[in-house]
Design an enzyme around this catalytic site. Structure first.
Site, short mmCIF file in Angstrom:
data_model
loop_
_atom_site.label_atom_id
_atom_site.label_comp_id
_atom_site.label_asym_id
_atom_site.label_seq_id
_atom_site.Cartn_x
_atom_site.Cartn_y
_atom_site.Cartn_z
N ASP A 101 0.86 -1.18 0.00
CA ASP A 101 0.00 0.00 0.00
C ASP A 101 0.90 1.23 0.00
O ASP A 101 1.29 1.74 1.04
CB ASP A 101 -0.90 -0.02 1.23
N ILE A 102 1.24 1.69 -1.21
CA ILE A 102 2.19 2.80 -1.35
C ILE A 102 1.53 4.05 -1.94
O ILE A 102 2.06 5.14 -1.86
CB ILE A 102 3.39 2.40 -2.22
N LYS A 103 0.36 3.87 -2.58
CA LYS A 103 -0.44 4.97 -3.15
C LYS A 103 0.41 5.97 -3.95
O LYS A 103 0.27 7.18 -3.80
CB LYS A 103 -1.22 5.70 -2.06
N ARG A 104 1.27 5.45 -4.80
CA ARG A 104 2.08 6.33 -5.64
C ARG A 104 1.26 6.82 -6.83
O ARG A 104 0.24 6.24 -7.19
CB ARG A 104 3.32 5.58 -6.15
#
Length: 305
Positions: A101-104
């Protein structure tokens, strides 16, 4: 290399093991101080807890995947990022899917670097999360790793999130009609299905969508509109999301329902945090029981839809 794409593998594991996704958003404060004192630093305590939970989930077949929220590891500095990497490697050994879960989401060259950083090397994972609100060109670099010869990497793109503030942007109406989130959903489906044809037998796109279990009015509409899109469903448990809403979202192409604090902090319902005799096994036992209970709760709700 896998002969199937990771999103396809996850869809199949969600049927086989149940739809639960265990969120390893492991803040050191979730671990009793008496246990933390047995380790060199907070990061090592987190790693030990993560390993115990991963082992129990595999033995109990209580979940199909793990979601590792990178922010909690970044907050612990270099040692935390080492533990993030080690946690992903532990998941890889199990045959279950790791979602980072890095939401880049950024312009092309930067997205290229993000894709390389999280689909290869020390932080290699199976599936990531992407924020598309800088534009759809931000998504393209991540598709370059979708080929199964390159690991069959996938992504969950933010569509209808679980936070109250999602209405500030995601629910805004467009001049030509419809909501902004629908424009995003259409693009997720287009890209996902465009690449899906390259993989015979694939029943979902390489891109999935993040759809929160807290938005009841959106659940059935989005599930029916995006029949072939696999969902990552946050909000269940500690965020107040309902198993009934999650069950609606699990229809059609299906999805995986994340629970983090509800599992990581389950021990607080059984033990006094100040109790000095509490052990790592104690809190891991509580987490394991919470996983089994969550899986059954979701399956029961799904059977009623």
């Amino acid at each position: 290399m896998n002969s199937k794409h990771n999103m396809q593998l996850l869809q199949e594991l969600a049927v086989k093991n149940g739809p639960l996704c265990v969120g390893l958003d492991t803040d050191p404060s979730y671990i009793p101080e008496s246990i933390q004192n047995n380790f060199e630093n907070d990061a090592q305590a987190v790693l030990a807890y993560n390993k115990e939970i991963i082992s129990r989930v595999v033995n109990d077949k209580s979940a199909c995947c793990f979601k590792v929220q990178i922010a909690y590891y970044e907050a612990m500095g270099i040692e935390g990022l080492k533990v993030y990497s080690q946690t992903l490697k532990e998941i890889k050994k199990t045959g279950l899917i790791a979602i980072s879960d890095i939401k880049r989401g950024d312009i092309g060259a930067t997205s290229d670097a993000y894709a390389k950083a999280h689909f290869t090397g020390d932080f290699e994972t199976d599936i990531i999360t992407i924020n598309p609100y800088m534009g759809f060109d931000t998504l393209v670099p991540f598709t370059k790793y979708a080929d199964t010869d390159k690991g069959g990497k996938g992504a969950f793109v933010l569509l209808c999130t679980s936070n109250p503030g999602m209405t500030d942007i995601e629910h805004q109406e467009l001049k030509n009609g419809g909501l902004l989130l629908e424009r995003v959903g259409d693009e997720i489906a287009r890209i996902g299905n465009e690449v899906k044809v390259l993989y015979p037998g694939q029943t979902c796109g390489i891109f999935g969508a993040v759809v929160g279990a807290t938005q009841e009015k959106d659940a059935r509409y989005l599930r029916d509109k995006y029949k072939d899109t696999f969902f990552l469903i946050p909000g269940y448990g500690a965020q107040g999301g309902d198993a009934g809403i999650a069950a609606v979202l699990l229809d059609k192409a299906g999805g995986t329902v994340n629970s983090s604090r509800g599992i990581l902090c389950a021990w607080k319902k059984e033990f006094n945090p100040d109790e000095k005799s509490i052990t790592l096994k104690d809190i891991s036992d509580s987490a394991a029981k919470a996983c089994i209970a969550a899986k059954q709760d979701l399956l029961n709700a799904k059977s009623l839809v």
